[in-house]
Design an enzyme around this catalytic site. Structure first.
Site, PDB file in Angstrom:
ATOM      1  N   HIS A 198      -0.249  88.088 -14.353  1.00 14.74           N
ATOM      2  CA  HIS A 198       0.528  87.279 -13.401  1.00 14.74           C
ATOM      3  C   HIS A 198       1.200  88.133 -12.325  1.00 14.74           C
ATOM      4  O   HIS A 198       2.153  87.678 -11.698  1.00 14.74           O
ATOM      5  CB  HIS A 198       1.557  86.430 -14.163  1.00 14.74           C
ATOM      6  CG  HIS A 198       0.932  85.341 -15.003  1.00 14.74           C
ATOM      7  ND1 HIS A 198       1.609  84.633 -15.970  1.00 14.74           N
ATOM      8  CD2 HIS A 198      -0.327  84.840 -15.002  1.00 14.74           C
ATOM      9  CE1 HIS A 198       0.795  83.740 -16.524  1.00 14.74           C
ATOM     10  NE2 HIS A 198      -0.392  83.864 -15.964  1.00 14.74           N
ATOM     11  N   ASN A 210       6.064  85.054 -33.264  1.00 23.33           N
ATOM     12  CA  ASN A 210       6.885  84.127 -32.475  1.00 23.33           C
ATOM     13  C   ASN A 210       7.877  83.470 -33.432  1.00 23.33           C
ATOM     14  O   ASN A 210       7.499  83.105 -34.539  1.00 23.33           O
ATOM     15  CB  ASN A 210       5.976  83.048 -31.828  1.00 23.33           C
ATOM     16  CG  ASN A 210       6.654  82.335 -30.677  1.00 23.33           C
ATOM     17  OD1 ASN A 210       7.759  81.830 -30.808  1.00 23.33           O
ATOM     18  ND2 ASN A 210       5.975  82.295 -29.545  1.00 23.33           N
TER      19      ASN A 210
HETATM   20  P1  OAD Z   1       7.465  80.726 -22.309  1.00 20.95           P
HETATM   21  O1  OAD Z   1       8.868  80.696 -21.773  1.00 20.95           O
HETATM   22  O2  OAD Z   1       6.585  79.536 -22.146  1.00 20.95           O
HETATM   23  O3  OAD Z   1       7.495  80.989 -23.871  1.00 20.95           O
HETATM   24  C1  OAD Z   1       8.229  82.014 -24.454  1.00 20.95           C
HETATM   25  C2  OAD Z   1       7.853  82.083 -25.915  1.00 20.95           C
HETATM   26  O4  OAD Z   1       8.540  83.186 -26.466  1.00 20.95           O
HETATM   27  C3  OAD Z   1       8.233  80.850 -26.743  1.00 20.95           C
HETATM   28  O5  OAD Z   1       7.134  80.468 -27.558  1.00 20.95           O
HETATM   29  C4  OAD Z   1       9.384  81.347 -27.617  1.00 20.95           C
HETATM   30  O6  OAD Z   1       9.409  80.734 -28.904  1.00 20.95           O
HETATM   31  C5  OAD Z   1       9.032  82.816 -27.733  1.00 20.95           C
HETATM   32  N1  OAD Z   1      10.159  83.709 -28.010  1.00 20.95           N
HETATM   33  C6  OAD Z   1      11.449  83.575 -27.647  1.00 20.95           C
HETATM   34  N2  OAD Z   1      12.173  84.628 -28.078  1.00 20.95           N
HETATM   35  C7  OAD Z   1      11.309  85.455 -28.712  1.00 20.95           C
HETATM   36  C8  OAD Z   1      11.431  86.708 -29.365  1.00 20.95           C
HETATM   37  N3  OAD Z   1      12.591  87.329 -29.445  1.00 20.95           N
HETATM   38  N4  OAD Z   1      10.310  87.260 -29.899  1.00 20.95           N
HETATM   39  C9  OAD Z   1       9.117  86.644 -29.827  1.00 20.95           C
HETATM   40  N5  OAD Z   1       8.943  85.462 -29.215  1.00 20.95           N
HETATM   41  C10 OAD Z   1      10.017  84.872 -28.670  1.00 20.95           C
HETATM   42  O7  OAD Z   1       6.823  82.034 -21.729  1.00 20.95           O
HETATM   43  P2  OAD Z   1       5.285  82.447 -21.559  1.00 20.95           P
HETATM   44  O8  OAD Z   1       4.475  81.949 -22.698  1.00 20.95           O
HETATM   45  O9  OAD Z   1       5.275  83.884 -21.233  1.00 20.95           O
HETATM   46  O10 OAD Z   1       3.515  81.843 -15.520  1.00 20.95           O
HETATM   47  O11 OAD Z   1       4.900  81.635 -20.274  1.00 20.95           O
HETATM   48  C11 OAD Z   1       3.641  81.860 -19.754  1.00 20.95           C
HETATM   49  C12 OAD Z   1       3.657  81.694 -18.283  1.00 20.95           C
HETATM   50  O12 OAD Z   1       4.218  80.425 -17.960  1.00 20.95           O
HETATM   51  C13 OAD Z   1       4.541  82.670 -17.511  1.00 20.95           C
HETATM   52  O13 OAD Z   1       3.916  83.891 -17.270  1.00 20.95           O
HETATM   53  C14 OAD Z   1       4.757  81.923 -16.253  1.00 20.95           C
HETATM   54  C15 OAD Z   1       5.145  80.610 -16.894  1.00 20.95           C
HETATM   55  O14 OAD Z   1       5.178  79.508 -16.203  1.00 20.95           O
HETATM   56  C16 OAD Z   1       3.516  82.004 -14.204  1.00 20.95           C
HETATM   57  O15 OAD Z   1       4.529  82.275 -13.573  1.00 20.95           O
HETATM   58  C17 OAD Z   1       2.176  81.831 -13.563  1.00 20.95           C
END
Ligand code: OAD
Length: 248
Positions: free
Chosen positions: A122, A215
């Site tokens: 990204h 997660n």
């Molecule tokens: P999200 O905000 O969708 O998800 C974050 C994940 O991290 C969730 O499943 C939480 O349960 C988990 N989480 C939180 N704290 C944690 C910890 N300490 N250890 C492990 N996991 C934890 O973020 P992404 O999946 O990265 O895209 O989102 C993907 C994409 O959606 C981003 O890159 C962005 C967004 O919209 C773009 O900007 C194109």
């Protein structure tokens, strides 16, 4: 708090496997103090959701607003540090013949932790690029508003992928190749909702890899995972890597 449970079968599998791929998301940076995408935003920016700011339409409508949001995010990221999850992944990279680290994060925290080759799906907020696509890429500058592209005069924008945009072709094809050729795939700190990144674990699994999820919460991937390590990445990964290093 006790030690997290790492299934013995996972440790045994990892001691034999050589090709590892890891996909990380915002959850990996959460423990450094970078809010995840689906967390509410705080402070000045709480009126907006990322979906309202991270789009080409938002930049066209109000380039200065989007620029200011990215300036704020860049300052936030510059003020934090890699956490134990980032540091564990940097150590893990040294333990395998082939280790591919694929991230959806734009914050450089993996690189700052010591991972030299990171596949950034990204983009990265430390860079800016021409909004008309003439190919200029340069370091973010401190201007109050988007400066003009030195080549074509269009406003420069953050070099990140916005909602509705294509991923950088080179990074995506390297990530797909890593997913298809690894023997074990880790999905760490991602909600696995945003495609095409969210497709990578499934494509690894179809190609025969073991799938591991790290997660604290259930995701769309959980039901397909061979191993689910429930908890914070900063607690689980250091323990896993410690075990692997001891077995090496
Ligand atoms: P999200 O905000 O969708 O998800 C974050 C994940 O991290 C969730 O499943 C939480 O349960 C988990 N989480 C939180 N704290 C944690 C910890 N300490 N250890 C492990 N996991 C934890 O973020 P992404 O999946 O990265 O895209 O989102 C993907 C994409 O959606 C981003 O890159 C962005 C967004 O919209 C773009 O900007 C194109």
């Amino acid at each position: 708090m006790g030690r997290p449970d790492i299934p013995a079968e996972l440790g045994q599998a990892l001691s034999k496997l050589r090709r590892v791929a890891v996909l990380t998301g915002a959850g990996v940076s959460a423990e450094s103090g970078v809010p995840t995408f689906r967390d509410a935003q705080t402070g000045l920016w709480s009126r907006y959701s990322p979906e309202q700011l991270a789009t080409p339409e938002a930049f066209e409508r109000d380039p200065r607003l989007v620029w200011e949001w990215y300036t704020w995010r860049r300052q936030l990221v510059a003020a934090v540090h890699p956490n134990p999850a980032h540091l564990a992944l940097a150590r893990m990279a040294r333990l395998f013949a082939r280790f591919s680290l694929i991230t959806q994060n734009v914050d450089s925290l993996h690189q700052r932790a010591g991972n030299t080759e990171v596949i950034e799906l990204h983009g990265n907020i430390s860079r800016i690029t021409c909004s008309r696509g003439c190919g200029i890429v340069t370091a973010f500058d401190e201007s109050a508003a988007p400066p003009p592209c030195p080549s074509c005069g269009a406003p420069l924008r953050p070099d990140v992928v916005w909602f509705g945009e294509m991923l950088p072709a080179d990074a995506l094809s390297r990530a797909q190749e890593a997913a298809k050729s690894c023997e074990i795939f880790f999905s760490v700190g991602t909600s696995a909702q945003v495609y095409p990144a969210a497709e990578l674990p499934f494509s690894a699994r179809r190609a025969g890899a073991l799938l591991v999820e790290v997660n604290p919460e259930e995701t769309a991937l959980t039901a397909s995972a061979d191993f689910v390590l429930r908890g914070a990445a900063g607690r689980i990964l250091p323990h896993l890597v410690h075990q692997l290093e001891a077995a090496h």
